[in-house]
Design a protein around this motif. Sequence first.
Motif, short mmCIF file in Angstrom:
data_model
loop_
_atom_site.label_atom_id
_atom_site.label_comp_id
_atom_site.label_asym_id
_atom_site.label_seq_id
_atom_site.Cartn_x
_atom_site.Cartn_y
_atom_site.Cartn_z
N LEU A 26 37.17 21.22 44.19
CA LEU A 26 36.13 20.50 44.96
C LEU A 26 35.83 20.86 46.10
N ALA A 27 37.44 21.06 46.94
CA ALA A 27 37.17 20.50 48.20
C ALA A 27 36.92 22.67 49.21
N HIS A 28 36.81 23.51 47.69
CA HIS A 28 36.62 25.04 48.78
C HIS A 28 35.51 24.87 48.07
N GLY A 29 34.84 24.11 46.97
CA GLY A 29 33.25 24.86 46.46
C GLY A 29 32.50 24.10 47.60
N ALA A 30 32.87 22.45 48.01
CA ALA A 30 32.40 21.92 49.42
C ALA A 30 32.64 22.30 50.61
N ALA A 31 33.13 22.78 51.11
CA ALA A 31 33.37 24.02 52.43
C ALA A 31 32.53 24.88 52.45
N GLU A 32 32.44 25.43 50.87
CA GLU A 32 32.12 26.88 50.95
C GLU A 32 29.85 26.34 50.98
N PHE A 33 29.84 25.06 50.43
CA PHE A 33 28.49 24.79 50.66
C PHE A 33 28.39 23.77 52.10
N LEU A 34 28.82 23.64 52.40
CA LEU A 34 29.40 23.24 54.27
C LEU A 34 29.72 24.53 54.95
N LEU A 36 32.26 25.82 56.04
CA LEU A 36 33.29 25.39 56.90
C LEU A 36 34.26 25.60 56.16
N PRO A 37 36.03 26.43 56.88
CA PRO A 37 36.45 26.62 56.56
C PRO A 37 37.62 25.02 55.49
N SER A 38 38.18 25.07 54.19
CA SER A 38 38.43 24.14 53.72
C SER A 38 39.98 23.32 54.48
N GLY A 39 40.18 24.08 55.13
CA GLY A 39 41.68 23.91 55.62
C GLY A 39 43.31 23.78 54.96
N PRO A 54 41.48 22.86 60.79
CA PRO A 54 40.29 23.09 60.02
C PRO A 54 40.30 21.71 59.22
N PHE A 55 41.36 21.26 58.80
CA PHE A 55 41.31 20.47 57.43
C PHE A 55 40.22 19.02 58.31
N ARG A 56 40.73 18.83 59.27
CA ARG A 56 40.11 17.84 59.80
C ARG A 56 38.41 17.86 60.17
N VAL A 57 37.96 18.79 60.51
CA VAL A 57 36.31 19.56 60.82
C VAL A 57 35.98 20.61 59.00
N PHE A 58 37.18 20.15 58.18
CA PHE A 58 36.05 20.07 56.93
C PHE A 58 35.77 18.80 56.66
#
Length: 119
Positions: A26-34, A36-39, A54-58
């Motif tokens: 889910l995190a990787h999918g959301a990161a792709e949508f946003l 942004l890298p997921s971290g 990168p996780f904080r930015v995600f």
Amino acid sequence: MSYPFELDGKTLWDAGYRTGQLYASLAHGAAEFLELPSGLTPNVQGGCDVDLEPFRVFVEGLHELYASTRNEVLHGLSHGLLATSLVLLERAGGTVALTPPYAADVLEEKALLARSMAA
């Protein structure tokens, strides 16, 4: 079997295997949508390493998405992912500023999840 999320050799969350896999997906999918890298990077131990910045930015991007809409479906889809991500971020030593009007709901869910997310 577990699916640990680790930062510099410290386990932030020792998730159950299926739970950890689902969260990471889910995190990787959301990161792709946003866009942004997921971290989050899969590791050889069968979990994920967390790269803090990168996780904080995600997580900040997730919060901005959540806080910028009144769409109830979008809120429902992102609520649990955001709350879980905030627990991980806090355990990693990072923070993001949460803005009203939805901050209280997310913080309440974060507190509930933190109690069940074994480190």
